[in-house]
Design an enzyme around this catalytic site. Structure first.
Site, PDB file in Angstrom:
ATOM      1  N   GLY A  31       8.374  -0.213  -0.470  1.00 51.33           N
ATOM      2  CA  GLY A  31       7.727   0.548  -1.269  1.00 51.33           C
ATOM      3  C   GLY A  31       7.817   2.021  -1.006  1.00 51.33           C
ATOM      4  N   SER A  33       9.182   4.521  -1.930  1.00 53.41           N
ATOM      5  CA  SER A  33       8.875   5.582  -3.039  1.00 53.41           C
ATOM      6  C   SER A  33       7.517   5.727  -3.321  1.00 53.41           C
ATOM      7  CB  SER A  33       9.634   5.139  -4.253  1.00 53.41           C
ATOM      8  OG  SER A  33       9.212   4.211  -4.752  1.00 53.41           O
ATOM      9  N   GLY A  34       6.457   5.086  -2.569  1.00 50.20           N
ATOM     10  CA  GLY A  34       5.117   5.333  -3.002  1.00 50.20           C
ATOM     11  C   GLY A  34       4.678   6.127  -2.273  1.00 50.20           C
ATOM     12  N   LEU A 103       4.808  -2.485   1.909  1.00 51.96           N
ATOM     13  CA  LEU A 103       3.629  -1.425   1.174  1.00 51.96           C
ATOM     14  C   LEU A 103       4.045  -1.650  -0.454  1.00 51.96           C
ATOM     15  CD1 LEU A 103       3.902   1.685   3.301  1.00 51.96           C
ATOM     16  CD2 LEU A 103       2.419  -0.378   3.501  1.00 51.96           C
ATOM     17  N   ALA A 104       5.085  -2.214  -0.743  1.00 56.70           N
ATOM     18  CA  ALA A 104       5.428  -2.449  -2.205  1.00 56.70           C
ATOM     19  C   ALA A 104       4.537  -3.336  -2.998  1.00 56.70           C
ATOM     20  CB  ALA A 104       6.791  -3.031  -2.206  1.00 56.70           C
ATOM     21  N   ALA A 105       3.942  -2.929  -4.016  1.00 57.43           N
ATOM     22  CA  ALA A 105       3.140  -3.798  -4.857  1.00 57.43           C
ATOM     23  C   ALA A 105       2.754  -2.949  -6.391  1.00 57.43           C
ATOM     24  CB  ALA A 105       1.736  -3.742  -4.194  1.00 57.43           C
ATOM     25  N   SER A 107       0.245  -1.630  -7.617  1.00 64.03           N
ATOM     26  CA  SER A 107      -0.991  -1.460  -6.855  1.00 64.03           C
ATOM     27  C   SER A 107      -2.034  -0.716  -7.811  1.00 64.03           C
ATOM     28  CB  SER A 107      -0.489  -0.153  -5.954  1.00 64.03           C
ATOM     29  OG  SER A 107      -0.058   1.163  -6.712  1.00 64.03           O
ATOM     30  N   THR A 148      -6.247  -4.985   0.727  1.00 67.35           N
ATOM     31  CA  THR A 148      -6.868  -3.884   0.237  1.00 67.35           C
ATOM     32  C   THR A 148      -8.513  -4.416   0.184  1.00 67.35           C
ATOM     33  OG1 THR A 148      -7.481  -3.052  -1.869  1.00 67.35           O
ATOM     34  CG2 THR A 148      -6.308  -5.234  -1.722  1.00 67.35           C
ATOM     35  N   GLU A 150     -10.290  -4.035  -2.220  1.00 64.56           N
ATOM     36  CA  GLU A 150     -10.592  -4.521  -3.669  1.00 64.56           C
ATOM     37  C   GLU A 150     -10.757  -6.198  -3.383  1.00 64.56           C
ATOM     38  OE1 GLU A 150     -10.583  -3.423  -6.715  1.00 64.56           O
ATOM     39  OE2 GLU A 150     -10.744  -1.315  -5.874  1.00 64.56           O
ATOM     40  N   TYR A 173      -5.314  -7.845  -9.592  1.00 66.25           N
ATOM     41  CA  TYR A 173      -4.685  -7.175  -8.497  1.00 66.25           C
ATOM     42  C   TYR A 173      -5.628  -7.733  -7.224  1.00 66.25           C
ATOM     43  CZ  TYR A 173      -4.275  -3.392  -5.175  1.00 66.25           C
ATOM     44  OH  TYR A 173      -3.869  -2.662  -3.942  1.00 66.25           O
ATOM     45  N   LYS A 177      -3.557  -9.976  -4.070  1.00 65.92           N
ATOM     46  CA  LYS A 177      -3.577  -9.373  -2.799  1.00 65.92           C
ATOM     47  C   LYS A 177      -4.335 -10.253  -1.822  1.00 65.92           C
ATOM     48  CE  LYS A 177      -1.666  -5.213  -2.818  1.00 65.92           C
ATOM     49  NZ  LYS A 177      -0.781  -4.793  -1.626  1.00 65.92           N
ATOM     50  N   HIS A 203      -7.249   5.110  -0.385  1.00 70.21           N
ATOM     51  CA  HIS A 203      -6.771   6.409   0.359  1.00 70.21           C
ATOM     52  C   HIS A 203      -5.889   7.030  -0.371  1.00 70.21           C
ATOM     53  CE1 HIS A 203      -4.552   2.796   1.613  1.00 70.21           C
ATOM     54  NE2 HIS A 203      -3.273   3.748   1.547  1.00 70.21           N
TER      55      HIS A 203
HETATM   56  P1  NDP Z   1       2.186   2.987  -4.744  1.00 69.28           P
HETATM   57  O1  NDP Z   1       1.556   2.718  -6.036  1.00 69.28           O
HETATM   58  O2  NDP Z   1       2.235   4.711  -4.560  1.00 69.28           O
HETATM   59  O3  NDP Z   1       3.378   2.400  -4.079  1.00 69.28           O
HETATM   60  C1  NDP Z   1       3.812   1.485  -4.556  1.00 69.28           C
HETATM   61  C2  NDP Z   1       5.384   1.131  -4.213  1.00 69.28           C
HETATM   62  O4  NDP Z   1       5.574  -0.306  -4.540  1.00 69.28           O
HETATM   63  C3  NDP Z   1       6.365   1.934  -5.162  1.00 69.28           C
HETATM   64  O5  NDP Z   1       7.135   2.326  -4.113  1.00 69.28           O
HETATM   65  C4  NDP Z   1       6.790   1.134  -6.114  1.00 69.28           C
HETATM   66  O6  NDP Z   1       7.915   1.424  -6.369  1.00 69.28           O
HETATM   67  C5  NDP Z   1       7.072  -0.215  -5.242  1.00 69.28           C
HETATM   68  N1  NDP Z   1       6.982  -1.341  -6.045  1.00 69.28           N
HETATM   69  C6  NDP Z   1       6.341  -1.817  -7.007  1.00 69.28           C
HETATM   70  N2  NDP Z   1       6.815  -2.903  -7.635  1.00 69.28           N
HETATM   71  C7  NDP Z   1       7.839  -3.504  -6.698  1.00 69.28           C
HETATM   72  C8  NDP Z   1       8.786  -4.354  -6.907  1.00 69.28           C
HETATM   73  N3  NDP Z   1       8.565  -5.236  -7.897  1.00 69.28           N
HETATM   74  N4  NDP Z   1       9.658  -4.476  -6.021  1.00 69.28           N
HETATM   75  C9  NDP Z   1       9.727  -3.653  -4.987  1.00 69.28           C
HETATM   76  N5  NDP Z   1       9.195  -2.633  -4.740  1.00 69.28           N
HETATM   77  C10 NDP Z   1       8.039  -2.428  -5.803  1.00 69.28           C
HETATM   78  O7  NDP Z   1       0.974   2.473  -3.751  1.00 69.28           O
HETATM   79  P2  NDP Z   1       0.403   3.300  -2.476  1.00 69.28           P
HETATM   80  O8  NDP Z   1       1.578   3.860  -1.678  1.00 69.28           O
HETATM   81  O9  NDP Z   1      -0.981   3.938  -2.903  1.00 69.28           O
HETATM   82  O10 NDP Z   1      -0.123   1.855  -1.621  1.00 69.28           O
HETATM   83  C11 NDP Z   1       0.640   1.287  -0.833  1.00 69.28           C
HETATM   84  C12 NDP Z   1       0.399  -0.307  -0.599  1.00 69.28           C
HETATM   85  O11 NDP Z   1      -1.197  -0.305  -0.189  1.00 69.28           O
HETATM   86  C13 NDP Z   1       0.470  -0.970  -1.996  1.00 69.28           C
HETATM   87  O12 NDP Z   1       0.531  -2.528  -1.734  1.00 69.28           O
HETATM   88  C14 NDP Z   1      -1.374  -1.113  -2.496  1.00 69.28           C
HETATM   89  O13 NDP Z   1      -1.544  -2.117  -3.209  1.00 69.28           O
HETATM   90  C15 NDP Z   1      -2.001  -1.042  -1.015  1.00 69.28           C
HETATM   91  N6  NDP Z   1      -3.085  -0.363  -1.100  1.00 69.28           N
HETATM   92  C16 NDP Z   1      -3.294   0.691  -1.447  1.00 69.28           C
HETATM   93  C17 NDP Z   1      -4.633   1.388  -1.394  1.00 69.28           C
HETATM   94  C18 NDP Z   1      -4.755   3.013  -1.869  1.00 69.28           C
HETATM   95  O14 NDP Z   1      -5.679   3.520  -1.693  1.00 69.28           O
HETATM   96  N7  NDP Z   1      -3.489   3.712  -1.508  1.00 69.28           N
HETATM   97  C19 NDP Z   1      -5.602   0.701  -0.858  1.00 69.28           C
HETATM   98  C20 NDP Z   1      -5.387  -0.572  -0.322  1.00 69.28           C
HETATM   99  C21 NDP Z   1      -4.303  -1.170  -0.433  1.00 69.28           C
HETATM  100  P3  NDP Z   1       8.194   2.444  -7.674  1.00 69.28           P
HETATM  101  O15 NDP Z   1       8.516   3.792  -7.238  1.00 69.28           O
HETATM  102  O16 NDP Z   1       9.560   1.870  -8.372  1.00 69.28           O
HETATM  103  O17 NDP Z   1       7.390   2.030  -8.776  1.00 69.28           O
HETATM  104  P1  GDP Z   2      -9.277   1.303  -7.564  1.00 71.81           P
HETATM  105  O1  GDP Z   2     -10.538   1.254  -6.438  1.00 71.81           O
HETATM  106  O2  GDP Z   2      -7.863   0.829  -6.741  1.00 71.81           O
HETATM  107  O3  GDP Z   2      -9.398   0.839  -8.734  1.00 71.81           O
HETATM  108  O4  GDP Z   2      -8.866   2.952  -7.454  1.00 71.81           O
HETATM  109  P2  GDP Z   2      -8.958   3.847  -8.855  1.00 71.81           P
HETATM  110  O5  GDP Z   2      -8.850   5.287  -8.467  1.00 71.81           O
HETATM  111  O6  GDP Z   2      -8.068   3.528 -10.151  1.00 71.81           O
HETATM  112  O7  GDP Z   2     -10.382   3.759  -9.405  1.00 71.81           O
HETATM  113  C1  GDP Z   2     -11.487   4.065  -8.759  1.00 71.81           C
HETATM  114  C2  GDP Z   2     -12.748   4.105  -9.456  1.00 71.81           C
HETATM  115  O8  GDP Z   2     -12.724   4.996 -10.674  1.00 71.81           O
HETATM  116  C3  GDP Z   2     -12.844   2.604 -10.398  1.00 71.81           C
HETATM  117  O9  GDP Z   2     -14.300   2.342 -10.356  1.00 71.81           O
HETATM  118  C4  GDP Z   2     -12.458   2.862 -11.767  1.00 71.81           C
HETATM  119  O10 GDP Z   2     -13.333   2.145 -12.740  1.00 71.81           O
HETATM  120  C5  GDP Z   2     -13.126   4.342 -11.770  1.00 71.81           C
HETATM  121  N1  GDP Z   2     -12.499   5.317 -12.843  1.00 71.81           N
HETATM  122  C6  GDP Z   2     -13.422   5.837 -13.902  1.00 71.81           C
HETATM  123  N2  GDP Z   2     -12.541   6.445 -14.723  1.00 71.81           N
HETATM  124  C7  GDP Z   2     -11.298   6.068 -14.246  1.00 71.81           C
HETATM  125  C8  GDP Z   2     -10.166   6.714 -14.690  1.00 71.81           C
HETATM  126  O11 GDP Z   2     -10.062   7.210 -16.052  1.00 71.81           O
HETATM  127  N3  GDP Z   2      -8.939   6.251 -14.208  1.00 71.81           N
HETATM  128  C9  GDP Z   2      -8.971   5.528 -12.900  1.00 71.81           C
HETATM  129  N4  GDP Z   2      -7.795   5.223 -12.341  1.00 71.81           N
HETATM  130  N5  GDP Z   2     -10.215   4.876 -12.695  1.00 71.81           N
HETATM  131  C10 GDP Z   2     -11.428   5.486 -13.013  1.00 71.81           C
END
Ligand code: NDP
Ligand code: GDP
Length: 361
Positions: A31, A33-34, A103-105, A107, A148, A150, A173, A177, A203
């Site tokens: 992950g 690219s995330g 970190l891939a998911a 997400s 997470t 969640e 989701y 997880k 975050h």
């Molecule tokens: P992002 O959505 O920014 O990144 C997810 C990454 O996973 C991307 O690089 C995506 O690639 C890759 N990916 C998706 N599907 C696949 C697959 N089938 N095989 C390989 N790679 C894949 O997430 P974040 O960086 O924000 O989060 C990182 C991790 O932390 C995730 O697992 C997320 O669920 C978890 N997490 C995040 C939180 C947050 O608030 N950010 C909170 C708690 C947990 P592509 O670019 O191709 O889409």
């Molecule tokens: P999450 O905590 O991983 O679901 O992170 P999100 O940023 O997607 O959502 C955080 C909260 O914002 C959740 O309670 C959503 O229901 C609320 N929310 C309200 N409006 C929106 C919207 O337009 N988009 C997203 N993504 N979340 C929203």
């Protein structure tokens, strides 16, 4: 004499080269690219790691986050697909990694209702595929799993959530997880593999995906300010989240893998705010002075000065089931990892808003 000098010099070079080879740790970040993948890559490069990034074939393409952090040419990219066992086996078998950060998911909670099977396969089974590959081919590799908050879901305790809090997931989701989270526990206990789950609360950063609420708020408020869209449309603005800064949180991931014993840790800011509070604070950076009126789907926020409707509520953005309240307790991480968040909620919002505003300047 010349011969002896040459021997001495080449031995010295060999020792230095060998020392560098021995001391340079090698990490795989899936992950990459995330959001977190990019920040973690930068963090590990600064620590002297050799960083390999796993990227799926249909990856979003430009690797804009790595470019943004100016590290695109410093990481080696390998094809990595969480749905494909043979691919995972090959990468892990040949990579000889000291550490893997998974970190891939899939997400995004919202998408998990539309694609529950895909989400389960990527987030749940994908982790089992990694653990099986490590067990069979690379048992000394340490594994970090991105769990997470969640997973706490709608736990009815209204206090802060820690490692001791029961899980009560309410979305596909979160369930996917939690499956992965328990698998990490099983591989740690059954096979003595060094694997940890970081239970990270939300975050964010300027690199956050645009579908998440914070990023949507800061980008759409800028578009409203510059008359590109009429208003910001949101779903439930009363849910509360414990929001931190991604760059602070990737440090905690690394610290978990540097411990003597593998363990799970809650990583959070220790503060909780509603989406509405986030909007009010962000709006100030765009010179909007918001007044809220109405209730439910009719609730709107109007700018006091221009009288323009800035925020509207739309049923389109509500979820079938919702996590109302997340509020983390990271005292275990404070104590054992010596980790604390460095960036305040206000500074995080400011950073995200400034990043959007500069696109228009
Ligand atoms: P992002 O959505 O920014 O990144 C997810 C990454 O996973 C991307 O690089 C995506 O690639 C890759 N990916 C998706 N599907 C696949 C697959 N089938 N095989 C390989 N790679 C894949 O997430 P974040 O960086 O924000 O989060 C990182 C991790 O932390 C995730 O697992 C997320 O669920 C978890 N997490 C995040 C939180 C947050 O608030 N950010 C909170 C708690 C947990 P592509 O670019 O191709 O889409
Ligand atoms: P999450 O905590 O991983 O679901 O992170 P999100 O940023 O997607 O959502 C955080 C909260 O914002 C959740 O309670 C959503 O229901 C609320 N929310 C309200 N409006 C929106 C919207 O337009 N988009 C997203 N993504 N979340 C929203």
């Amino acid at each position: 004499m010349i011969y002896l000098d040459t021997v001495f010099l080449s031995t010295k070079i060999f020792v230095i080269l060998n020392y560098n080879f021995m001391s340079k740790k090698k990490a795989l970040i899936t992950g990459i690219s995330g959001q977190d993948g990019a920040y973690l890559a930068k963090f590990l490069l600064n620590k002297g790691y050799e960083v390999v990034g796993g990227e799926r074939q249909n990856a979003s393409g430009s690797n804009w986050r790595l470019k943004d952090l100016d590290i695109e040419d410093k990481v080696k990219i390998v094809p990595f697909e969480l749905l494909e066992d043979s691919n995972i086996n090959d990468v892990i078998k040949s990579g000889k990694f000291n550490e893997i950060y998974n970190l891939a998911a899939q997400s995004f909670v919202g998408s998990s209702y539309k694609s529950p099977i895909l989400t389960s396969n990527i987030n749940g089974m994908g982790v089992t595929r990694i653990l099986e590959a490590v067990r069979q081919f690379s048992v000394k590799t340490k594994v970090y799993q991105a769990s997470t908050s969640e997973m706490f879901g709608n736990n009815s305790d209204k206090g802060k959530q820690s490692e001791e809090t029961d899980f009560h997931p309410v979305s596909p989701y979160a369930v996917s997880k939690l499956y992965a989270h328990w698998m990490i526990n099983i591989y740690r206990e059954a096979y003595n593999i060094f694997c940890c789950s970081g239970i990270l609360f939300n975050h964010e950063s300027p690199l956050r995906g645009k579908e998440f609420v914070t990023k949507k708020i800061v980008t759409d408020l800028a578009k409203v300010k510059y008359n590109i869209i009429p208003s910001l449309k949101l779903g439930n603005i009363y849910s509360q989240r414990d929001w931190g800064y991604s760059l602070d949180y990737v440090e905690a991931m690394w610290k978990m893998l540097q411990q003597k014993k593998p363990d799970d840790f809650v990583i959070s800011s220790g503060m909780t705010y509603s989406v509405k509070e986030f909007i009010n604070k962000a709006a100030k950076h765009y010179d909007f002075d918001l007044i809220w009126k109405g209730k439910g789907l009719n609730e709107i926020a109007i700018d006091k000065n221009s009288k323009k409707t800035i925020v509207k509520i739309s049923s389109q953005f509500f979820r079938p089931t919702e996590v109302d309240y997340l509020y983390g307790n990271s005292s275990k991480a404070h104590k054992i990892l010596k980790w604390k968040p460095k960036t305040s909620f206000d500074d995080l919002i400011s950073m995200m808003c400034q990043n959007e505003l500069k696109k228009f300047s």
